[in-house]
Motif scaffolding. Structure first.
Motif, mmCIF file in Angstrom:
data_model
loop_
_atom_site.group_PDB
_atom_site.id
_atom_site.type_symbol
_atom_site.label_atom_id
_atom_site.label_comp_id
_atom_site.label_asym_id
_atom_site.label_seq_id
_atom_site.Cartn_x
_atom_site.Cartn_y
_atom_site.Cartn_z
ATOM 1 N N VAL A 284 23.950 -14.557 -17.435
ATOM 2 C CA VAL A 284 24.589 -15.812 -17.808
ATOM 3 C C VAL A 284 26.074 -15.724 -17.433
ATOM 4 N N PHE A 285 26.584 -16.755 -16.753
ATOM 5 C CA PHE A 285 27.966 -16.712 -16.289
ATOM 6 C C PHE A 285 28.531 -18.124 -16.140
ATOM 7 N N GLU A 286 29.840 -18.196 -16.129
ATOM 8 C CA GLU A 286 30.534 -19.449 -15.858
ATOM 9 C C GLU A 286 30.903 -19.491 -14.383
ATOM 10 N N PRO A 287 30.461 -20.501 -13.642
ATOM 11 C CA PRO A 287 30.802 -20.555 -12.221
ATOM 12 C C PRO A 287 32.314 -20.642 -12.014
ATOM 13 N N GLU A 288 32.798 -19.872 -11.084
ATOM 14 C CA GLU A 288 34.237 -19.802 -10.837
ATOM 15 C C GLU A 288 34.744 -21.075 -10.148
#
Length: 298
Positions: A284-288
């Motif tokens: 799970v990540f926040e798109p840069e």
């Protein structure tokens, strides 16, 4: 405000569940956009071109289809009704003539989308109600995107709802606002692009279609948009085989993604993703900001 969801399946075994998963994700974003909703699903490949038409109701659409068949000789075309929308499959060579006939003889009918795999449905109302009207939960496919709208800058209408499509099997949903869309719309019209609304998101979709028509890949077109589009935005884009996400360089709109061996998912908030299978082990990540995330399926 507005809410975006997207799901790109890597595992074919999940394809029968696409609509059910996307429906739950869309409903979860109701707080971000309760006035209208829409979604695009990439399902079975048609022998010709699927035109998704929208009218006042199923009866009005059926009448227009009968007139169309008589006028154009498209008796072999298939029509599948879903509430206020009908998916009309026509020979690829006749698609432009069919669209021209509709514009001349049935201007009250909107052509929501065109493609060999893509179907788009959208209406005014709560996301759950819109999904139920078109039986999103019963749809299968490889990928899909959805949008819940809060019309802070324009009227609450179906024509203002996302997704927007300006090319075959190409569609886009957007959270944000573009400042140069009127100028860009005029420029794109000179290049032959057609627009049905004054919505800035349709201009963004048209820009990407124009770039890809000139030979860009989806990823290249999105990179170019960072220079040519002014404003703040999060885009989620679908093509016949592709899925992509892009945030502007400031990235003020919320976004979260999850990836496993089986899928890639996008949501404006993490809670849109919590019902997905295997989410507990997903990356799970926040798109840069200003980075294109793209996947293709062949």
């Amino acid at each position: 405000m507005c809410g975006i969801v997207g799901l790109f399946l890597k595992a074919p075994s999940l394809e029968p569940q696409l609509g059910a998963l996307l429906s739950t994700m869309l409903e979860t974003m109701t707080d971000r956009g309760p006035d209208s909703a829409g979604f695009a699903v990439y399902g079975d490949t048609a022998a010709g071109v699927k035109l998704t038409l929208r009218g006042a109701d199923a009866r009005a659409l059926a009448t227009v289809v009968t007139r169309l068949e008589a006028a154009t000789g498209q008796q072999a075309c298939a029509a599948r009704a879903r509430d206020t929308h009908t998916v009309l499959t026509v020979d690829a060579a006749a698609a432009d003539a069919v669209r021209a006939w509709l514009a001349d003889h049935a201007p009250e009918i909107d052509v929501v989308s065109a493609g060999r795999r893509m179907e788009i449905y959208k209406e005014v109302g709560l996301p759950a109600a819109v999904a139920d009207r078109f039986d999103l939960a019963g749809m299968a496919g490889s990928h899909g995107i959805g949008h819940t709208r809060m019309a802070t800058e324009s009227a609450v209408t179906t024509n203002g709802a996302h997704p927007f499509s300006t090319g075959l099997d190409e569609c886009l949903v957007h959270n944000g606002s573009l400042s140069n869309h009127n100028d860009l719309r005029r420029r794109l019209r000179r290049e032959g692009m057609r627009f049905a609304t004054s919505n800035d998101t349709e201009v963004a979709a048209g820009y990407l279609s124009w770039r890809m028509r000139a030979g860009d890949s989806l990823e290249e077109a999105l990179r170019a948009s960072l220079t040519d589009l002014d404003g703040f935005f999060t885009f989620v884009v679908g093509t016949r085989t592709g899925f992509a996400v892009l945030r502007d360089p400031i990235a003020c709109k919320p976004a979260v993604m999850a990836e496993t061996d089986a899928y890639v998912a996008f949501g404006s908030e993490y809670r849109a993703l919590v019902g997905l299978p295997g989410i507990e082990s997903a990356r799970v990540f926040e798109p840069e900001p200003a980075k294109v995330y793209a996947w293709e399926r062949h």
